[in-house]
Design a protein around this motif. Sequence first.
Motif, short mmCIF file in Angstrom:
data_model
loop_
_atom_site.label_atom_id
_atom_site.label_comp_id
_atom_site.label_asym_id
_atom_site.label_seq_id
_atom_site.Cartn_x
_atom_site.Cartn_y
_atom_site.Cartn_z
N GLN A 167 -6.21 14.14 19.47
CA GLN A 167 -4.74 14.26 18.51
C GLN A 167 -4.20 15.70 18.91
OE1 GLN A 167 -5.73 13.85 14.36
NE2 GLN A 167 -4.71 15.90 13.88
N PRO A 168 -2.91 15.59 18.89
CA PRO A 168 -2.05 16.75 19.29
C PRO A 168 -2.38 18.02 18.10
CG PRO A 168 -0.73 14.97 19.36
CD PRO A 168 -1.82 14.48 18.92
N ALA A 169 -2.21 18.88 18.82
CA ALA A 169 -2.49 20.45 17.85
C ALA A 169 -1.37 20.28 16.71
CB ALA A 169 -2.32 21.68 18.48
N SER A 170 -0.22 19.66 17.01
CA SER A 170 0.67 19.58 15.89
C SER A 170 1.04 18.10 15.63
CB SER A 170 2.08 20.37 16.17
OG SER A 170 2.86 20.46 15.28
N TYR A 171 0.31 17.68 14.42
CA TYR A 171 0.54 16.34 14.15
C TYR A 171 0.53 15.96 12.58
CZ TYR A 171 -0.97 11.45 13.65
OH TYR A 171 -1.14 10.15 13.39
N PHE A 172 1.15 15.18 12.42
CA PHE A 172 1.65 14.91 11.06
C PHE A 172 1.09 13.38 10.70
CE2 PHE A 172 4.50 18.11 12.00
CZ PHE A 172 4.55 18.81 10.58
N ASP A 173 0.15 13.14 9.93
CA ASP A 173 -0.35 11.90 9.60
C ASP A 173 0.30 11.25 8.43
OD1 ASP A 173 -1.82 9.41 9.41
OD2 ASP A 173 -3.92 10.39 9.65
N ILE A 174 1.74 10.66 8.87
CA ILE A 174 2.42 10.22 7.74
C ILE A 174 1.98 9.05 6.79
CG2 ILE A 174 4.71 9.16 7.65
CD1 ILE A 174 4.70 12.10 8.67
N LEU A 175 1.09 8.00 7.43
CA LEU A 175 0.84 7.12 6.41
C LEU A 175 -0.41 7.67 5.57
CD1 LEU A 175 0.80 3.78 8.54
CD2 LEU A 175 2.01 4.27 6.30
N LYS A 176 -1.37 8.45 6.39
CA LYS A 176 -2.55 8.78 5.43
C LYS A 176 -2.16 9.61 4.25
CE LYS A 176 -7.15 10.17 6.46
NZ LYS A 176 -8.46 10.51 7.51
N LEU A 196 0.63 -1.47 0.06
CA LEU A 196 0.03 0.20 0.04
C LEU A 196 0.93 1.35 0.04
CD1 LEU A 196 -2.59 -1.26 2.64
CD2 LEU A 196 -2.83 -1.09 0.03
N THR A 197 1.98 1.18 0.47
CA THR A 197 2.99 2.11 0.38
C THR A 197 4.43 1.44 0.48
OG1 THR A 197 3.85 4.64 1.12
CG2 THR A 197 3.24 2.64 2.72
N THR A 198 5.44 2.37 0.63
CA THR A 198 6.98 1.87 0.52
C THR A 198 7.61 2.73 1.72
OG1 THR A 198 7.76 3.36 -1.23
CG2 THR A 198 6.92 1.14 -1.75
N PRO A 199 8.65 2.22 2.28
CA PRO A 199 9.28 3.15 2.92
C PRO A 199 10.09 4.49 2.43
CG PRO A 199 10.08 0.72 3.54
CD PRO A 199 9.17 0.97 2.23
N SER A 200 10.20 4.39 0.99
CA SER A 200 10.80 5.49 0.46
C SER A 200 9.75 6.28 0.36
CB SER A 200 11.05 5.08 -0.98
OG SER A 200 12.37 4.27 -0.88
N ARG A 201 8.35 6.24 -0.08
CA ARG A 201 7.31 7.11 -0.15
C ARG A 201 7.03 7.89 1.33
NH1 ARG A 201 2.54 4.08 -2.77
NH2 ARG A 201 1.28 5.93 -2.23
N VAL A 202 7.19 6.79 2.43
CA VAL A 202 6.98 7.35 3.63
C VAL A 202 7.96 8.26 4.06
CG1 VAL A 202 6.80 6.94 6.12
CG2 VAL A 202 5.47 5.27 4.37
N ALA A 203 9.38 7.99 3.52
CA ALA A 203 10.27 8.90 3.98
C ALA A 203 10.32 10.25 3.52
CB ALA A 203 11.59 8.26 3.18
N GLU A 204 9.58 10.52 2.32
CA GLU A 204 9.56 11.95 1.97
C GLU A 204 8.43 12.81 2.54
OE1 GLU A 204 11.36 13.12 -0.62
OE2 GLU A 204 12.22 11.16 -0.89
N HIS A 205 7.45 11.95 3.32
CA HIS A 205 6.88 12.53 4.10
C HIS A 205 7.39 13.22 5.34
CE1 HIS A 205 3.28 12.40 1.29
NE2 HIS A 205 3.70 10.91 1.42
N VAL A 206 8.35 11.96 5.94
CA VAL A 206 8.85 12.33 7.31
C VAL A 206 9.83 13.52 6.95
CG1 VAL A 206 10.54 11.18 8.67
CG2 VAL A 206 8.58 9.92 8.14
N ILE A 207 10.57 13.52 5.80
CA ILE A 207 11.60 14.48 5.66
C ILE A 207 10.55 15.95 5.47
CG2 ILE A 207 13.11 15.47 3.79
CD1 ILE A 207 13.99 12.55 3.13
N CYS A 208 9.72 15.94 4.75
CA CYS A 208 8.94 17.26 4.82
C CYS A 208 8.57 17.59 5.85
CB CYS A 208 7.76 16.94 3.80
SG CYS A 208 6.59 18.19 3.62
N ALA A 209 8.03 16.65 6.95
CA ALA A 209 7.45 16.97 8.39
C ALA A 209 8.64 17.69 9.03
CB ALA A 209 6.96 16.10 8.78
N GLY A 224 3.78 12.56 15.56
CA GLY A 224 3.45 11.35 14.53
C GLY A 224 4.53 11.20 13.73
N ILE A 225 5.55 11.75 13.60
CA ILE A 225 6.71 11.78 12.35
C ILE A 225 7.54 10.49 12.57
CG2 ILE A 225 8.70 12.82 11.50
CD1 ILE A 225 7.60 15.61 12.67
#
Length: 627
Positions: free
Chosen positions: A616-625, A162-175, A312-313
Amino acid sequence: MLMGLQSWMSSLVEVNGGVVMGKNKRVMLPVTEVDLTKVKYDPAQIEAPHITGSWLKFFVKFVEMPLFGSLIIGHLKNQNKMNQMLRDTVIPEPPMFRPEFPPQEPESGVVFLKEDGKSEERVESAVRCLPHYDPASNHSSDSTPFRYWKIRDFAYFYRQKLTTPSRVAEHVICAIEEFSNKKPPTPLLISFNAEDVRKQAAASTQRFEEGKPLSILDGIFVAIKDDIDCYPHPSNGATTWLHEVRKVKKDAVSVSKLRSCGAILVGKANMHEMGMGTTGVNPNYGTARNPHDLERYTGGSSSGPAAIVASGICSAALGTDGGGSVRIPSSLCGVVGLKTTYGRTDIKGALCDGGTVEIIGPIASSVEDIILIYAAILGSSAADKISLHPSVPCLPDLSSHENSSVLGSLRLGKYTEWFHDVFSPDISNKCEDALSMFSETHGCKVVEIVIPELDEMRTAHVVSIGSEAAASLTPDLQDGKGTRLTLDSRINFALFNSFTAADYVAAQRLRRRIMYYHTEIFKNVDVIVTPTTGMTAPKIPKSALELGESNIKVTGNLMRFIIAANLLGFPAISIPVGYDKQGLPIGLQIIGRPWAEATILHLAAAFEGLRVETKQPASYFDILKRN
């Protein structure tokens, strides 16, 4: 002569386990003779000024003056009865220079792990200990209460393509970059290399494509506190100079174990400089903010690790805990933090290596994720196996149908007066509610206990951790690096350097007394339950952002319940149990017997299962969604 002896004897007055002799000298009763029925709780308050901004600069200047500084430090020590405890008291017990544990009874309902085996194999055993994973019920929707994504959720997404570590990594880096670019900067990481993260994620993605993931931790994003070596990043301990005198050539043992499981190490997480504070303020790199309220502290010293998990990062982070530094920020940020038994994890490759109060421990958003990270990193050093005789590591079998009967047989110790000594009644009320609900659900017994000499315990801890920190850094501080520390660190080291060898020995004598009391308590209870902190996340003064602050009273409130686990080496865990009226997280602490990580993890999972209030924390990143 006889009359003189009678006069001397008549001057002895029993005082709460000690004996006053004459005007200045105090003689403590042997610990085995202390009458616990006469112990009265003393809500002692730390006396020290709260200083920020330019006044902090002036104060440090005075404190570091050769004569005037010693007068200031001496006054502060006298105000807090430190000299009275250490220099004006005869303590009959011999010193205990590191935790010494009596043999322990085996835990119930557990699965034993191979300490010397591969980390990947222990993690696989840990997975089998967890309840059945149902992806349908574990995925949040807009109509269900908030919950964090768990490690097994990421593993499911990866294996189902449904996703890959590389795709998730881009969201982590962005966050991560989004946090760092806030005004003012609020960096979660001190050292971060996006290309290195992408490289690790690409390797993990390829393993999944080949159907050969290393473990359930493969592709899981983990942050490492800046006082734990993670090659090729420097380890600065949040200073601006430590990398100049201490080169990182390889991973710390715990980091190496995570890497062997396929975890993606995102970088070095922010922290209170040298771990010498409980708020997380950091003028050097910017102060990490609490995801539940960006105007408040995360708690420290593992500020970045707790914040990056709570936002959530990252699924997990490694922190160090010498004075609550894993449990305090976990409590304030609404996540889970585990302090293991002293010697359960190998601390080689961390700045705390060689100390007697500090450990490396995991922070995660759930107890089951704590279990998985703990299984990966556990393992005593060769030296600790010889000197500490650790019992075989084990985990609670949460997949067993006998869970309820095991929980029902446990006895939970509670020192009521201490339990309710908090800054806000919201804290003790929420913790009390959780304890009552747990007792009613599982039928376990809450046992009233008394813990003598809590003030002495606090003094013994600060002398121990402070003397060990000063000893490890003395060559560098004398070489001129001391003036490059932040202002609050310089105040701390002025205090630490005032301790004498006699002070240190006296503290270790107190340590043995406190260990005796707790050993006796654990004959009647399985765990001790307290709030994690005496207050929720304090506000960040604007004047503290540039120069820092010294607020020892806040430190006292944050550390009120956590010291025994460090000074005595016991395992302890903080779990979220609700929020105060301002919406700030509240943590409950469970302290266990030596080597009894399985028991406190079992209890923590059960408390977590009863929790109905999540936000949910006020500052939260839904990395998978975002995928």
